[in-house]
Design an enzyme around this catalytic site. Structure first.
Site, PDB file in Angstrom:
ATOM      1  N   ASN A   1       0.843  -1.194   0.000  1.00  0.00           N
ATOM      2  CA  ASN A   1       0.000   0.000   0.000  1.00  0.00           C
ATOM      3  C   ASN A   1       0.893   1.264   0.000  1.00  0.00           C
ATOM      4  OD1 ASN A   1      -1.559   2.213   0.874  1.00  0.00           O
ATOM      5  ND2 ASN A   1      -3.074   0.854   1.812  1.00  0.00           N
TER       6      ASN A   1
ATOM      7  N   ASP B   1      -0.964  -3.074  10.210  1.00  0.00           N
ATOM      8  CA  ASP B   1      -2.317  -3.542   9.891  1.00  0.00           C
ATOM      9  C   ASP B   1      -3.282  -2.572  10.533  1.00  0.00           C
ATOM     10  OD1 ASP B   1      -3.567  -5.835   8.395  1.00  0.00           O
ATOM     11  OD2 ASP B   1      -4.815  -5.761  10.189  1.00  0.00           O
ATOM     12  N   SER B   2      -4.193  -2.080   9.737  1.00  0.00           N
ATOM     13  CA  SER B   2      -5.029  -0.993  10.222  1.00  0.00           C
ATOM     14  C   SER B   2      -6.429  -1.108   9.650  1.00  0.00           C
ATOM     15  CB  SER B   2      -4.398   0.352   9.846  1.00  0.00           C
ATOM     16  OG  SER B   2      -3.941   0.329   8.509  1.00  0.00           O
TER      17      SER B   2
ATOM     18  N   PHE C   1      -6.254   8.667   1.849  1.00  0.00           N
ATOM     19  CA  PHE C   1      -6.630   7.462   1.105  1.00  0.00           C
ATOM     20  C   PHE C   1      -7.740   6.742   1.864  1.00  0.00           C
ATOM     21  CE2 PHE C   1      -4.696   3.933   3.598  1.00  0.00           C
ATOM     22  CZ  PHE C   1      -3.926   4.659   4.492  1.00  0.00           C
TER      23      PHE C   1
ATOM     24  N   TYR D   1     -10.723   5.411   3.707  1.00  0.00           N
ATOM     25  CA  TYR D   1     -11.948   6.005   4.247  1.00  0.00           C
ATOM     26  C   TYR D   1     -11.776   7.473   4.652  1.00  0.00           C
ATOM     27  CZ  TYR D   1     -13.393   1.114   4.489  1.00  0.00           C
ATOM     28  OH  TYR D   1     -13.713  -0.190   4.163  1.00  0.00           O
ATOM     29  N   ASP D   2     -10.637   8.077   4.351  1.00  0.00           N
ATOM     30  CA  ASP D   2     -10.381   9.453   4.789  1.00  0.00           C
ATOM     31  C   ASP D   2     -11.481  10.456   4.407  1.00  0.00           C
ATOM     32  OD1 ASP D   2      -8.108   8.779   6.141  1.00  0.00           O
ATOM     33  OD2 ASP D   2      -6.712   9.568   4.663  1.00  0.00           O
TER      34      ASP D   2
ATOM     35  N   LYS E   1      -3.076  15.549   9.436  1.00  0.00           N
ATOM     36  CA  LYS E   1      -3.589  14.175   9.649  1.00  0.00           C
ATOM     37  C   LYS E   1      -2.600  13.362  10.487  1.00  0.00           C
ATOM     38  CE  LYS E   1      -4.703   9.728   7.629  1.00  0.00           C
ATOM     39  NZ  LYS E   1      -4.705   8.794   6.499  1.00  0.00           N
TER      40      LYS E   1
HETATM   41  P1  ITT Z   1      -0.953  -3.925   3.261  1.00  0.00           P
HETATM   42  O1  ITT Z   1      -1.619  -5.072   3.976  1.00  0.00           O
HETATM   43  O2  ITT Z   1      -0.193  -4.355   2.046  1.00  0.00           O
HETATM   44  O3  ITT Z   1      -0.129  -3.048   4.175  1.00  0.00           O
HETATM   45  P2  ITT Z   1      -3.705  -2.973   2.930  1.00  0.00           P
HETATM   46  O4  ITT Z   1      -4.294  -1.702   2.397  1.00  0.00           O
HETATM   47  O5  ITT Z   1      -4.272  -4.274   2.435  1.00  0.00           O
HETATM   48  O6  ITT Z   1      -2.110  -2.919   2.689  1.00  0.00           O
HETATM   49  P3  ITT Z   1      -4.674  -3.446   5.625  1.00  0.00           P
HETATM   50  O7  ITT Z   1      -4.990  -4.890   5.439  1.00  0.00           O
HETATM   51  O8  ITT Z   1      -4.006  -3.016   6.890  1.00  0.00           O
HETATM   52  O9  ITT Z   1      -3.714  -2.917   4.484  1.00  0.00           O
HETATM   53  O10 ITT Z   1      -6.023  -2.620   5.424  1.00  0.00           O
HETATM   54  C1  ITT Z   1      -6.032  -1.286   5.752  1.00  0.00           C
HETATM   55  C2  ITT Z   1      -7.274  -0.627   5.169  1.00  0.00           C
HETATM   56  O11 ITT Z   1      -7.885   0.167   6.183  1.00  0.00           O
HETATM   57  C3  ITT Z   1      -6.870   0.329   4.058  1.00  0.00           C
HETATM   58  O12 ITT Z   1      -6.856  -0.309   2.788  1.00  0.00           O
HETATM   59  C4  ITT Z   1      -7.950   1.409   4.183  1.00  0.00           C
HETATM   60  O13 ITT Z   1      -9.131   0.975   3.552  1.00  0.00           O
HETATM   61  C5  ITT Z   1      -8.188   1.443   5.687  1.00  0.00           C
HETATM   62  N1  ITT Z   1      -7.288   2.433   6.336  1.00  0.00           N
HETATM   63  C6  ITT Z   1      -6.221   2.180   7.133  1.00  0.00           C
HETATM   64  N2  ITT Z   1      -5.619   3.327   7.519  1.00  0.00           N
HETATM   65  C7  ITT Z   1      -6.317   4.315   6.932  1.00  0.00           C
HETATM   66  C8  ITT Z   1      -6.190   5.709   6.929  1.00  0.00           C
HETATM   67  O14 ITT Z   1      -5.192   6.329   7.556  1.00  0.00           O
HETATM   68  N3  ITT Z   1      -7.089   6.422   6.246  1.00  0.00           N
HETATM   69  C9  ITT Z   1      -8.083   5.832   5.581  1.00  0.00           C
HETATM   70  N4  ITT Z   1      -8.282   4.507   5.511  1.00  0.00           N
HETATM   71  C10 ITT Z   1      -7.391   3.738   6.189  1.00  0.00           C
END
Ligand code: ITT
Length: 191
Positions: A9, A64-65, A145, A147-148, A168
């Protein structure tokens, strides 16, 4: 100091680089690794362990977020990236979130960021940050990016996507988790 980040990402990677400016941050995609844990912490460790063997003697981390919405029993949660199905698509995820919240009076929500670290000596570390707020009635802003455009952090009338990157990062779940990472790295840079 160099640190490898288990992610594909680019948005996350950019925020991590902005928040930890003194570090050389390099992406390593943990391709094919299934995020099968029921929580952010478990998935962060799955991802970082998947890349650590490729970088002996270096620091590695994974983020993971996701977003948890109270009225939806914590959804999208660990499914945040793929809430509206595969492939991951932020516009479809945001549209589904708004649809599922139609008529809801409680729009409170929070982001969580779990960062798993593996040190050069193989020890594992964890940092977690959260940011509370609520889900807007419609998207606004072009920054950030995921849900921001829908997330209104507590104390702000504007969405994450309307804030500057610095604004942010100063209050975000990722900014908070990485402040703890900075403390962990600072105490162990010779490891
Ligand atoms: P990696 O696992 O490769 O790091 P990913 O996007 O699949 O990338 P996650 O499984 O951690 O990562 O999913 C995180 C999702 O949560 C991300 O794609 C967004 O939809 C949301 N997200 C996380 N942090 C965010 C942020 O700061 N602002 C907006 N949305 C966020």
């Amino acid at each position: 100091m160099k640190i490898f980040v288990a992610t594909h990402n680019a948005h996350k990677l950019r925020e991590i680089s902005q928040i930890l400016p003194g570090l050389e941050v390099a992406a390593d995609d943990p391709e094919g690794v299934e995020e099968t844990a029921p929580d952010f912490v478990g998935n962060a460790f799955i991802k970082v362990r998947a890349i650590a063997a490729r970088h002996p003697g270096a620091w590695c981390m994974a983020d993971d977020s996701g977003l948890e919405v109270d009225a939806l029993d914590g959804a999208p949660g660990v499914r945040s990236a793929r809430y509206a199905g595969e492939p991951s698509d932020s516009a479809r995820n945001n549209a589904l979130l708004l649809k599922n919240l139609e008529g809801a009076s409680d729009r409170s929500a929070h982001f969580t960021c779990a960062i798993a670290l593996i040190a050069p000596d193989g020890t594992e570390h964890l940092a977690v940050g959260r940011c509370f707020g609520k889900i807007a009635l419609s998207p606004s802003g072009a920054g950030g990016f995921g849900y921001d455009p829908l997330f209104l952090p507590e104390g702000f009338a504007t969405s994450f996507a309307e804030l500057s990157a610095d604004a942010k990062n100063a209050i975000s779940h990722r900014g908070r988790a990485l402040a703890e990472v900075r403390r962990i790295l600072g105490g162990r840079q010779s490891a």
